[in-house]
Design an enzyme around this catalytic site. Structure first.
Site, PDB file in Angstrom:
ATOM      1  N   ARG A  87      -9.132  -0.817  11.053  1.00 46.23           N
ATOM      2  CA  ARG A  87      -8.048  -0.128  11.752  1.00 46.23           C
ATOM      3  C   ARG A  87      -8.333  -0.078  13.247  1.00 46.23           C
ATOM      4  O   ARG A  87      -9.448  -0.365  13.698  1.00 46.23           O
ATOM      5  CB  ARG A  87      -7.822   1.244  11.134  1.00 46.23           C
ATOM      6  CG  ARG A  87      -7.071   1.092   9.819  1.00 46.23           C
ATOM      7  CD  ARG A  87      -7.037   2.348   9.031  1.00 46.23           C
ATOM      8  NE  ARG A  87      -8.356   2.670   8.513  1.00 46.23           N
ATOM      9  CZ  ARG A  87      -8.610   3.715   7.732  1.00 46.23           C
ATOM     10  NH1 ARG A  87      -7.635   4.529   7.404  1.00 46.23           N
ATOM     11  NH2 ARG A  87      -9.825   3.939   7.291  1.00 46.23           N
ATOM     12  N   VAL A  88      -7.310   0.290  14.001  1.00 46.34           N
ATOM     13  CA  VAL A  88      -7.308   0.001  15.433  1.00 46.34           C
ATOM     14  C   VAL A  88      -8.521   0.571  16.184  1.00 46.34           C
ATOM     15  O   VAL A  88      -9.088  -0.106  17.034  1.00 46.34           O
ATOM     16  CB  VAL A  88      -5.955   0.411  16.076  1.00 46.34           C
ATOM     17  CG1 VAL A  88      -5.732   1.913  16.065  1.00 46.34           C
ATOM     18  CG2 VAL A  88      -5.817  -0.145  17.477  1.00 46.34           C
ATOM     19  N   TYR A 108       0.833  -1.213   0.000  1.00 48.74           N
ATOM     20  CA  TYR A 108       0.000   0.000   0.000  1.00 48.74           C
ATOM     21  C   TYR A 108       0.865   1.260   0.000  1.00 48.74           C
ATOM     22  O   TYR A 108       0.676   2.158  -0.830  1.00 48.74           O
ATOM     23  CB  TYR A 108      -0.882  -0.070   1.241  1.00 48.74           C
ATOM     24  CG  TYR A 108      -1.657   1.168   1.597  1.00 48.74           C
ATOM     25  CD1 TYR A 108      -2.810   1.514   0.906  1.00 48.74           C
ATOM     26  CD2 TYR A 108      -1.249   1.975   2.659  1.00 48.74           C
ATOM     27  CE1 TYR A 108      -3.539   2.638   1.271  1.00 48.74           C
ATOM     28  CE2 TYR A 108      -1.977   3.095   3.027  1.00 48.74           C
ATOM     29  CZ  TYR A 108      -3.117   3.423   2.328  1.00 48.74           C
ATOM     30  OH  TYR A 108      -3.836   4.532   2.678  1.00 48.74           O
ATOM     31  N   ALA A 109       1.829   1.289   0.915  1.00 51.56           N
ATOM     32  CA  ALA A 109       2.651   2.492   1.058  1.00 51.56           C
ATOM     33  C   ALA A 109       3.459   2.768  -0.207  1.00 51.56           C
ATOM     34  O   ALA A 109       3.583   3.916  -0.640  1.00 51.56           O
ATOM     35  CB  ALA A 109       3.576   2.347   2.258  1.00 51.56           C
TER      36      ALA A 109
HETATM   37  C1  UGA Z   1      -3.295   2.425   8.593  1.00 50.54           C
HETATM   38  C2  UGA Z   1      -3.212   2.531   7.082  1.00 50.54           C
HETATM   39  O1  UGA Z   1      -2.396   1.606   6.553  1.00 50.54           O
HETATM   40  C3  UGA Z   1      -2.784   3.894   6.639  1.00 50.54           C
HETATM   41  O2  UGA Z   1      -2.956   4.074   5.309  1.00 50.54           O
HETATM   42  C4  UGA Z   1      -3.618   4.936   7.207  1.00 50.54           C
HETATM   43  O3  UGA Z   1      -3.110   6.202   6.816  1.00 50.54           O
HETATM   44  C5  UGA Z   1      -3.562   4.801   8.666  1.00 50.54           C
HETATM   45  O4  UGA Z   1      -4.035   3.528   9.066  1.00 50.54           O
HETATM   46  C6  UGA Z   1      -4.448   5.843   9.223  1.00 50.54           C
HETATM   47  O5  UGA Z   1      -5.523   5.534   9.727  1.00 50.54           O
HETATM   48  O6  UGA Z   1      -4.086   7.007   9.030  1.00 50.54           O
HETATM   49  P1  UGA Z   1      -1.877   1.921  10.748  1.00 50.54           P
HETATM   50  O7  UGA Z   1      -1.615   3.169  11.506  1.00 50.54           O
HETATM   51  O8  UGA Z   1      -0.859   0.867  10.922  1.00 50.54           O
HETATM   52  O9  UGA Z   1      -2.037   2.295   9.204  1.00 50.54           O
HETATM   53  O10 UGA Z   1      -3.318   1.356  11.125  1.00 50.54           O
HETATM   54  P2  UGA Z   1      -4.003   0.496  12.227  1.00 50.54           P
HETATM   55  O11 UGA Z   1      -4.467  -0.775  11.634  1.00 50.54           O
HETATM   56  O12 UGA Z   1      -5.036   1.352  12.857  1.00 50.54           O
HETATM   57  O13 UGA Z   1      -2.865   0.097  13.293  1.00 50.54           O
HETATM   58  C7  UGA Z   1      -2.288   1.003  14.178  1.00 50.54           C
HETATM   59  C8  UGA Z   1      -1.446   0.213  15.158  1.00 50.54           C
HETATM   60  O14 UGA Z   1      -2.300  -0.537  16.007  1.00 50.54           O
HETATM   61  C9  UGA Z   1      -0.496  -0.803  14.536  1.00 50.54           C
HETATM   62  O15 UGA Z   1       0.660  -0.855  15.300  1.00 50.54           O
HETATM   63  C10 UGA Z   1      -1.249  -2.131  14.654  1.00 50.54           C
HETATM   64  O16 UGA Z   1      -0.381  -3.244  14.676  1.00 50.54           O
HETATM   65  C11 UGA Z   1      -1.950  -1.924  15.987  1.00 50.54           C
HETATM   66  N1  UGA Z   1      -3.210  -2.683  16.168  1.00 50.54           N
HETATM   67  C12 UGA Z   1      -4.190  -2.631  15.249  1.00 50.54           C
HETATM   68  C13 UGA Z   1      -3.381  -3.415  17.348  1.00 50.54           C
HETATM   69  O17 UGA Z   1      -2.496  -3.472  18.223  1.00 50.54           O
HETATM   70  N2  UGA Z   1      -4.546  -4.076  17.531  1.00 50.54           N
HETATM   71  C14 UGA Z   1      -5.553  -4.041  16.629  1.00 50.54           C
HETATM   72  O18 UGA Z   1      -6.598  -4.686  16.877  1.00 50.54           O
HETATM   73  C15 UGA Z   1      -5.376  -3.297  15.450  1.00 50.54           C
END
Ligand code: UGA
Length: 370
Positions: A202-203, A157-158
């Site tokens: 997402r988280v 994606y990136a």
């Molecule tokens: C994602 C997308 O890939 C980006 O394009 C986007 O810009 C970004 O979200 C965003 O919302 O701006 P990321 O930040 O990694 O990137 O998204 P998440 O899936 O929300 O994860 C954030 C962090 O939480 C990561 O370290 C992930 O491993 C962690 N996580 C996620 C958990 O610990 N538990 C979960 O249930 C979900």
């Protein structure tokens, strides 16, 4: 306020108008301006209340269709929010992720370069790549970009998003602005797995779903990664600051880069560095807010559990350990600064999530894509 906001002859095309950011931007355009909107998406469930609006025309389509791309590029301002942007899909569906995040926006950029539209393209904070725990402020035009190996398909994606940025920046005659969102959160973010989407959202949506279901929050690799969470309403305010400065700099209708404070040919971080948390800290805050909303003691909410990234997301998962945006450029060129504190953003998001899904059977099969 800029007089152009009262000009009902202006139509803005919003690609991805039914998504998380798109639905809030659409509402704001319709309430704060007299503009018309040409909205394109595959899914309209978040904007049902706007479907009959006489200032809107909606089309069920995506950018894979060339005739749709040409139609969109007829409008003077084009905002492109369309993307596959859910991390669990980066590993399982890398080719689709790359087509969605490079082929399609590149075609739209070509069409806008021909027609003279101002293209506002949503990229991602993820273009900063495999940042480490001690990475400092990420600067739009200075920070070095490092990605994992090709076998780590997390970066599909990136790399596609980054290639699109480079393509856009290289196109002669294109009036462009690139936006890099840093973890926007708010109502309507992503989906509840098994109810209105599948896979891992997402988280924020994932933690909210687990809380509502009474399940433990999953901390990937110990939850030590950090993110700077940004209210989607601040992001919408950023867009209005961008529109205002764009009009003042005559971005709409101009033929070459404006002098002075032009938002053209610029990439902007949109983020809130004051809202930085580790994911474990986020989990604790969300447990407390949820307990407060439900009026129960926090120790009645299940403790988080640790899980490995590869086990959770699949082979090829890697992470950015810290994403701290420099926001100096948006402040200097647009006079914009995000202002919503983390506790306010989380409460507003979680209250919305609990209310929205409270009448849902959590075992329903999914009906919508992300
Ligand atoms: C994602 C997308 O890939 C980006 O394009 C986007 O810009 C970004 O979200 C965003 O919302 O701006 P990321 O930040 O990694 O990137 O998204 P998440 O899936 O929300 O994860 C954030 C962090 O939480 C990561 O370290 C992930 O491993 C962690 N996580 C996620 C958990 O610990 N538990 C979960 O249930 C979900």
């Amino acid at each position: 306020m800029n007089l152009q906001f009262n000009d009902s002859s202006i139509t803005v095309a919003v690609v991805g108008c039914g998504g998380f950011i798109g639905c809030h931007l659409l509402d704001a355009i319709l309430t704060r301006t007299q503009w018309r909107v040409f909205g394109v998406d595959l899914d309209f469930y978040r904007i049902q209340h706007r479907l009959g609006d006489e200032r809107c025309e909606f089309m069920v389509a995506d950018l894979a269709d060339k005739s749709v791309v040409e139609r969109i590029a007829k409008y003077p301002i084009v905002v492109n929010l369309a993307a596959i942007c859910v991390p669990s899909r980066y590993m399982a569906e890398a080719p689709e992720v790359i087509r969605s995040n490079y082929d399609h926006p590149a075609a739209l950029a070509d069409a806008c370069a021909k027609s003279g539209s101002w293209l506002i393209h949503f990229s991602t904070s993820e273009i900063y790549g495999r940042t480490s725990a001690d990475s400092g402020l990420l600067l739009e035009d200075e920070t070095e970009l490092t990605f994992g190996p090709v076998t780590a398909s997390r970066w599909s994606y990136a790399t596609a998003k980054l290639l699109t940025e480079r393509y856009i920046a290289g196109l002669k005659n294109l009036k462009w602005t690139v936006v890099r969102p840093f973890n926007f959160v708010g109502p309507y973010m992503d989906f509840m797995p098994g109810v209105d989407g599948s896979g891992i959202p997402r988280v924020l949506a994932n933690f909210s779903s687990a809380l509502v279901r009474g399940e433990p929050l999953k901390l990937v690799n110990g939850g030590v990664a950090k993110r700077s969470f940004t209210s989607v309403f601040d992001a919408v305010d950023f867009m209005f600051a961008l529109f205002e400065v764009g009009f003042s700099a005559n971005a709409v209708g101009m033929t070459s880069k404006a002098a002075g404070k032009s938002p053209l040919s610029q990439a902007f971080n949109i983020g809130n560095p004051d809202n930085e948390l580790t994911i474990a800290e986020l989990a604790e805050k969300m447990r407390k807010i949820f307990a407060d909303i439900r009026g129960v003691p926090v120790d009645s909410i299940p403790e988080p559990e640790e899980v490995s990234g590869v086990e959770y997301y699949g082979e090829g998962y890697e992470d950015s350990m810290r994403r701290l945006p420099s926001v100096e450029k948006a402040e200097r060129l647009l006079g914009f600064k995000a202002k919503t504190p983390i506790d306010v953003v989380l409460r507003e998001s979680l209250e919305w999530f609990v209310g929205h899904y409270s009448n849902t059977s959590y075992s329903d099969t999914d009906s919508a894509s992300s």
